[in-house]
Design an enzyme around this catalytic site. Sequence first.
Site, PDB file in Angstrom:
ATOM      1  CG  HIS A 302      23.007  -2.634  -7.089  1.00  0.00           C
ATOM      2  ND1 HIS A 302      22.708  -2.956  -5.796  1.00  0.00           N
ATOM      3  CD2 HIS A 302      24.125  -1.872  -7.046  1.00  0.00           C
ATOM      4  CE1 HIS A 302      23.609  -2.407  -4.997  1.00  0.00           C
ATOM      5  NE2 HIS A 302      24.476  -1.750  -5.721  1.00  0.00           N
ATOM      6  CG  ASP A 359      30.294   1.408 -11.086  1.00  0.00           C
ATOM      7  OD1 ASP A 359      30.814   2.390 -10.529  1.00  0.00           O
ATOM      8  OD2 ASP A 359      30.311   0.261 -10.613  1.00  0.00           O
TER       9      ASP A 359
HETATM   10  N1  ACO Z   1      23.926  -8.002 -17.890  1.00  0.00           N
HETATM   11  C1  ACO Z   1      23.211  -9.084 -18.232  1.00  0.00           C
HETATM   12  N2  ACO Z   1      22.576  -9.894 -17.358  1.00  0.00           N
HETATM   13  C2  ACO Z   1      22.672  -9.583 -16.054  1.00  0.00           C
HETATM   14  C3  ACO Z   1      23.380  -8.457 -15.622  1.00  0.00           C
HETATM   15  C4  ACO Z   1      24.034  -7.654 -16.586  1.00  0.00           C
HETATM   16  N3  ACO Z   1      24.722  -6.584 -16.222  1.00  0.00           N
HETATM   17  N4  ACO Z   1      23.311  -8.392 -14.272  1.00  0.00           N
HETATM   18  C5  ACO Z   1      22.563  -9.424 -13.881  1.00  0.00           C
HETATM   19  N5  ACO Z   1      22.170 -10.152 -14.951  1.00  0.00           N
HETATM   20  C6  ACO Z   1      21.291 -11.335 -14.948  1.00  0.00           C
HETATM   21  C7  ACO Z   1      22.034 -12.572 -14.467  1.00  0.00           C
HETATM   22  O1  ACO Z   1      22.626 -13.262 -15.544  1.00  0.00           O
HETATM   23  C8  ACO Z   1      20.928 -13.345 -13.809  1.00  0.00           C
HETATM   24  O2  ACO Z   1      20.159 -13.933 -14.815  1.00  0.00           O
HETATM   25  P1  ACO Z   1      19.436 -15.377 -14.548  1.00  0.00           P
HETATM   26  O3  ACO Z   1      18.455 -15.126 -13.459  1.00  0.00           O
HETATM   27  O4  ACO Z   1      18.836 -15.728 -15.855  1.00  0.00           O
HETATM   28  O5  ACO Z   1      20.555 -16.311 -14.141  1.00  0.00           O
HETATM   29  C9  ACO Z   1      20.063 -12.258 -13.171  1.00  0.00           C
HETATM   30  O6  ACO Z   1      20.269 -11.103 -13.981  1.00  0.00           O
HETATM   31  C10 ACO Z   1      20.403 -11.948 -11.734  1.00  0.00           C
HETATM   32  O7  ACO Z   1      21.781 -11.587 -11.690  1.00  0.00           O
HETATM   33  P2  ACO Z   1      22.819 -12.056 -10.592  1.00  0.00           P
HETATM   34  O8  ACO Z   1      24.178 -12.174 -11.179  1.00  0.00           O
HETATM   35  O9  ACO Z   1      22.278 -13.233  -9.849  1.00  0.00           O
HETATM   36  O10 ACO Z   1      22.747 -10.813  -9.624  1.00  0.00           O
HETATM   37  P3  ACO Z   1      23.753 -10.522  -8.479  1.00  0.00           P
HETATM   38  O11 ACO Z   1      22.984  -9.787  -7.465  1.00  0.00           O
HETATM   39  O12 ACO Z   1      24.487 -11.737  -8.028  1.00  0.00           O
HETATM   40  O13 ACO Z   1      24.857  -9.570  -9.169  1.00  0.00           O
HETATM   41  C11 ACO Z   1      25.857  -7.670 -10.136  1.00  0.00           C
HETATM   42  C12 ACO Z   1      24.799  -8.192  -9.142  1.00  0.00           C
HETATM   43  C13 ACO Z   1      27.219  -8.311  -9.805  1.00  0.00           C
HETATM   44  C14 ACO Z   1      25.975  -6.155  -9.921  1.00  0.00           C
HETATM   45  C15 ACO Z   1      25.426  -7.995 -11.580  1.00  0.00           C
HETATM   46  O14 ACO Z   1      24.199  -7.336 -11.867  1.00  0.00           O
HETATM   47  C16 ACO Z   1      26.487  -7.607 -12.615  1.00  0.00           C
HETATM   48  O15 ACO Z   1      27.384  -8.403 -12.896  1.00  0.00           O
HETATM   49  N6  ACO Z   1      26.408  -6.362 -13.186  1.00  0.00           N
HETATM   50  C17 ACO Z   1      27.427  -5.903 -14.086  1.00  0.00           C
HETATM   51  C18 ACO Z   1      28.647  -5.409 -13.312  1.00  0.00           C
HETATM   52  C19 ACO Z   1      28.373  -4.101 -12.609  1.00  0.00           C
HETATM   53  O16 ACO Z   1      27.841  -3.153 -13.190  1.00  0.00           O
HETATM   54  N7  ACO Z   1      28.811  -4.039 -11.342  1.00  0.00           N
HETATM   55  C20 ACO Z   1      28.684  -2.817 -10.534  1.00  0.00           C
HETATM   56  C21 ACO Z   1      27.651  -3.006  -9.463  1.00  0.00           C
HETATM   57  S1  ACO Z   1      27.423  -1.520  -8.561  1.00  0.00           S
HETATM   58  C22 ACO Z   1      28.741  -1.424  -7.573  1.00  0.00           C
HETATM   59  O17 ACO Z   1      29.349  -2.349  -7.138  1.00  0.00           O
HETATM   60  C23 ACO Z   1      29.207  -0.093  -7.258  1.00  0.00           C
END
Ligand code: ACO
Length: 424
Positions: A302, A359
Amino acid sequence: MENAKLTLNGQEYEFPVIVGSESEIGIDFTSLRAKTKAIAFDPGYGNTGSCESAITYIDGEQGILRYRGYPIEQIAALASFTEVCYLLIYGHLPQHDQLREFERQITHHTLIHEDMKKALDAYPSTAHPMAILAAMVISLSGYYHEADDADTINLNIIRLLAKMPTIAAFSYKHSMGHPYIYPRNDLSYTANFLNMMFNLPTMDYHVPDVLERALNLLLILHADHEQNCSTSTVRMVGSSRAGLFASIGSGVCALWGPLHGGANQEVIEMLEMIRDDGGNYRKYVDMAKDKNSDFRLMGFGHRVYRNFDPRARILKTSADEVLDALGVDDPLLDIAKNLEAVALEDPYFVERKLYPNVDFYSGIIYRAMGIPTNMFTVMFAIGRLPGWIAQWKEMRQDKHTRIARPRQIYTGEQERPFVPIFQR
Ligand code: ACO
């Protein structure tokens, strides 16, 4: 608090600091460009406050979420969804009479114009219900006049709260090829929706209490989450003075994406994939860590929470209770718990502070309730509606609101002469 100081090209500039009611600190950069000619560069707006807001407070480090100051745990245990709608939109909890009147108004606006049904009928039965929902919400502006006076705005707020569940349930009935079930005034907000979803003219269906309670909880937990992607979209569209229906229809579109509200559908599809692949959690955790793979653990991570999402904590407990009460034994719940346990011990997830989000468990409850997977994000939208409305209203009433218009750092070609390929 002292002004913040910025040094650029050897020159020092000062910017005022603003402090929120929970001591969050913001540097007021509204004069940044005028003073320095530079802009703040922050793709994804992870460090950018776009507004001041009195609606929802989140502390992502502590895993705290409050609506208008009330902790989500207390609201989830004690409130009804309509009470939460009132709280978010009008800023205070309703008195008994105010709540009854609010519910009476919503109940009396649940029908949609019969011509809207014709538009809905024209969609292929395979159309994603989010496509129909977004289009129908925006279409409301074709049927109900939008003006900027407080009475019209308030009436349209009631209309939207009332009609959204009708549109959502009709989109499901359309996809099934079933007759539409009209709203009923004698049922609560949640029971009426479930009745429109699951009743048929040939049946004598009564909404089970357990379903009504579960839906009440799910909607409350989704009701607002401050400046997330869809809410920021609603505010951004609304900042151009677009009306309520157009602004919220845009929010529905933003919610649809798999990184936002669309993740609840993706979670179930991921869990089914793991089940069909023999339940090898480690393989999928490894894939999520592999930077050469596009795969992510859906329902994990998140932007704001660096700790347990408090909504996921509540839903994890509720998933057990609802499935027990419904007598449903879903292997996907075990897969989800095992996957969570494996991920939470893995240094990749630990170091990045990636926890299950709202979710992760919501889809399992929706599934047990009989809601089809492609309706999950629609359910999220019904829950988030009061938050979008409250934020839109707050934005409109804020005298500091300007049209949202970010800037950019241009990285393209510098000026060059145009050489025609054809002699004209
Ligand atoms: N699985 C694996 N790796 C992940 C995940 C995941 N679900 N989420 C984040 N990471 C990793 C990224 O690859 C990144 O790694 P790095 O630092 O080595 O590059 C690090 O964790 C930080 O992640 P970001 O993508 O920079 O985080 P951001 O804040 O931009 O994205 C998000 C947040 C979109 C929710 C992301 O965690 C994600 O894609 N999760 C999966 C989709 C999801 O569940 N979305 C629902 C969110 S809740 C909502 O909207 C109601």
